[in-house]
Design a protein around this motif. Structure first.
Motif, PDB file in Angstrom:
ATOM      1  N   GLU A 146      46.776  38.743  36.575  1.00  0.00           N
ATOM      2  CA  GLU A 146      47.452  38.337  37.814  1.00  0.00           C
ATOM      3  C   GLU A 146      47.003  39.214  38.983  1.00  0.00           C
ATOM      4  OE1 GLU A 146      52.027  37.876  39.326  1.00  0.00           O
ATOM      5  OE2 GLU A 146      51.568  37.273  37.261  1.00  0.00           O
ATOM      6  N   GLU A 147      46.941  40.527  38.755  1.00  0.00           N
ATOM      7  CA  GLU A 147      46.498  41.443  39.804  1.00  0.00           C
ATOM      8  C   GLU A 147      45.017  41.236  40.123  1.00  0.00           C
ATOM      9  OE1 GLU A 147      47.479  45.525  39.339  1.00  0.00           O
ATOM     10  OE2 GLU A 147      49.509  45.111  38.632  1.00  0.00           O
ATOM     11  N   LEU A 148      44.222  40.943  39.108  1.00  0.00           N
ATOM     12  CA  LEU A 148      42.791  40.704  39.320  1.00  0.00           C
ATOM     13  C   LEU A 148      42.587  39.462  40.177  1.00  0.00           C
ATOM     14  CD1 LEU A 148      39.849  41.404  38.778  1.00  0.00           C
ATOM     15  CD2 LEU A 148      39.988  40.086  36.639  1.00  0.00           C
ATOM     16  N   LYS A 149      43.335  38.417  39.913  1.00  0.00           N
ATOM     17  CA  LYS A 149      43.227  37.202  40.721  1.00  0.00           C
ATOM     18  C   LYS A 149      43.630  37.476  42.166  1.00  0.00           C
ATOM     19  CE  LYS A 149      44.745  32.377  41.069  1.00  0.00           C
ATOM     20  NZ  LYS A 149      44.995  32.495  42.529  1.00  0.00           N
ATOM     21  N   GLU A 150      44.714  38.232  42.338  1.00  0.00           N
ATOM     22  CA  GLU A 150      45.186  38.570  43.677  1.00  0.00           C
ATOM     23  C   GLU A 150      44.110  39.357  44.430  1.00  0.00           C
ATOM     24  OE1 GLU A 150      48.950  40.914  45.784  1.00  0.00           O
ATOM     25  OE2 GLU A 150      48.476  41.254  43.664  1.00  0.00           O
ATOM     26  N   ALA A 151      43.498  40.321  43.742  1.00  0.00           N
ATOM     27  CA  ALA A 151      42.466  41.149  44.363  1.00  0.00           C
ATOM     28  C   ALA A 151      41.253  40.316  44.756  1.00  0.00           C
ATOM     29  CB  ALA A 151      42.051  42.265  43.405  1.00  0.00           C
ATOM     30  N   ASN A 152      40.794  39.450  43.841  1.00  0.00           N
ATOM     31  CA  ASN A 152      39.610  38.635  44.123  1.00  0.00           C
ATOM     32  C   ASN A 152      39.881  37.594  45.208  1.00  0.00           C
ATOM     33  OD1 ASN A 152      37.767  39.907  42.417  1.00  0.00           O
ATOM     34  ND2 ASN A 152      38.374  38.666  40.651  1.00  0.00           N
ATOM     35  N   GLY A 164      42.643  43.338  31.869  1.00  0.00           N
ATOM     36  CA  GLY A 164      43.896  43.055  31.187  1.00  0.00           C
ATOM     37  C   GLY A 164      45.048  42.770  32.121  1.00  0.00           C
ATOM     38  N   LYS A 165      44.802  42.825  33.431  1.00  0.00           N
ATOM     39  CA  LYS A 165      45.840  42.530  34.428  1.00  0.00           C
ATOM     40  C   LYS A 165      45.394  41.306  35.225  1.00  0.00           C
ATOM     41  CE  LYS A 165      47.096  47.426  34.854  1.00  0.00           C
ATOM     42  NZ  LYS A 165      47.236  48.574  35.787  1.00  0.00           N
ATOM     43  N   GLN A 216      32.264  44.990  44.537  1.00  0.00           N
ATOM     44  CA  GLN A 216      33.704  45.206  44.499  1.00  0.00           C
ATOM     45  C   GLN A 216      34.359  44.368  43.407  1.00  0.00           C
ATOM     46  OE1 GLN A 216      35.427  47.576  46.347  1.00  0.00           O
ATOM     47  NE2 GLN A 216      36.941  47.028  44.784  1.00  0.00           N
ATOM     48  N   LYS A 217      33.854  43.172  43.196  1.00  0.00           N
ATOM     49  CA  LYS A 217      34.403  42.344  42.116  1.00  0.00           C
ATOM     50  C   LYS A 217      34.194  43.008  40.761  1.00  0.00           C
ATOM     51  CE  LYS A 217      34.325  37.771  44.254  1.00  0.00           C
ATOM     52  NZ  LYS A 217      33.770  36.397  44.235  1.00  0.00           N
ATOM     53  N   MET A 218      33.046  43.663  40.607  1.00  0.00           N
ATOM     54  CA  MET A 218      32.803  44.383  39.354  1.00  0.00           C
ATOM     55  C   MET A 218      33.769  45.550  39.203  1.00  0.00           C
ATOM     56  SD  MET A 218      28.621  44.335  39.282  1.00  0.00           S
ATOM     57  CE  MET A 218      28.540  45.346  37.810  1.00  0.00           C
ATOM     58  N   THR A 219      34.048  46.227  40.314  1.00  0.00           N
ATOM     59  CA  THR A 219      35.004  47.340  40.281  1.00  0.00           C
ATOM     60  C   THR A 219      36.402  46.846  39.926  1.00  0.00           C
ATOM     61  OG1 THR A 219      33.747  48.599  41.921  1.00  0.00           O
ATOM     62  CG2 THR A 219      36.072  49.183  41.647  1.00  0.00           C
ATOM     63  N   PHE A 220      36.803  45.747  40.549  1.00  0.00           N
ATOM     64  CA  PHE A 220      38.109  45.171  40.223  1.00  0.00           C
ATOM     65  C   PHE A 220      38.180  44.764  38.753  1.00  0.00           C
ATOM     66  CE2 PHE A 220      38.993  43.669  44.827  1.00  0.00           C
ATOM     67  CZ  PHE A 220      39.679  44.848  45.098  1.00  0.00           C
ATOM     68  N   ALA A 221      37.121  44.139  38.243  1.00  0.00           N
ATOM     69  CA  ALA A 221      37.109  43.696  36.844  1.00  0.00           C
ATOM     70  C   ALA A 221      37.265  44.873  35.890  1.00  0.00           C
ATOM     71  CB  ALA A 221      35.808  42.950  36.550  1.00  0.00           C
TER      72      ALA A 221
END
Length: 222
Positions: free
Chosen positions: A159-165, A156-157, A146-151
């Motif tokens: 803030e959203e990537l940090k929130e998701a992780n 380029g986002k 899932q982390k790979m999917t989020f990445a």
């Protein structure tokens, strides 16, 4: 949190919950204390029909933790039920006992859990550790995927990537704590079974208690 992150987290948590439930079920089938859920896999072939055990019997537990009672809904089922249970759990010791007073022709099956001697304790501890490691690896794998999917989708986002992780890590940690709790409880159960075995065999004159089915059994509630 945006809809994409929320839906992805929910999907991952559903998988983690499934892994947790599977581990709990597998532990219930490594029987030390009696657990009616260990009989959920028991099925009977009656003619051309396959029936689950709860369709043909009531499963109950007396007040002690090391026996299960199976009461056939029809007396003709008793041998088929026992055969099916013995296939699923050949380690169970079984007795047929009268239901009610001694003149009652209706009988039930009393299953005793196997004793936990040193060899069985070692086997069970190895088994629960192996199942825990398998479950842990699955949770780790689904988290990393899932982390790979989020990445990929949140490139380029930052803030959203940090929130998701952050949310994903929280879910990961929650389920790791849950399966660790299952492991700790099962290890404790195994050790209690082993100590019971040691105490029992210190006294060769120990007698097995009788059972009053009508007053002592606790019907299993899901």
């Amino acid at each position: 949190m945006n809809v994409f992150i929320t839906s992805q987290i929910e999907s991952v948590e559903k998988k983690m919950a499934g892994y947790h439930a599977l581990l709990s079920y597998r532990y219930s089938n490594l029987c030390v204390k009696a657990d009616p859920s260990s009989l959920l896999s028991v099925t009977l072939v009656m003619g051309s029909t396959e029936k689950d055990i709860e369709e043909v019997a009531e499963v109950a537990r007396p007040k002690d933790d090391y026996h299960l009672i199976v009461i056939p809904k029809m007396q003709d089922f008793i041998m088929d039920i026992n055969q099916a249970v013995q296939v699923a759990h050949p380690e169970f010791k079984v007795e047929q006992k009268p239901l009610g007073d001694g003149n009652d022709q209706h009988r039930f099956l009393l299953y005793e859990m196997p004793e936990v001697d040193k060899d069985r304790r070692d086997f069970l501890n190895q088994a629960v550790d192996s199942l825990y490691d398998e479950c842990k690896a699955r949770i780790e794998a689904v988290t990393n995927d899932q982390k790979m999917t989020f990445a990929e989708f949140l490139s380029g986002k930052s803030e959203e990537l940090k929130e998701a992780n952050d949310q994903l890590n929280k879910s990961h940690d929650d389920y790791m704590a849950k399966i660790q709790s299952l492991l700790n409880l099962k290890r404790q159960e195994i050790e209690e079974g082993y100590q019971r075995y040691l105490i029992k065999h210190e006294n060769d004159d120990a007698q097995t208690n009788g059972f009053d089915v009508t007053s002592s059994m606790k019907l299993f509630e899901e």
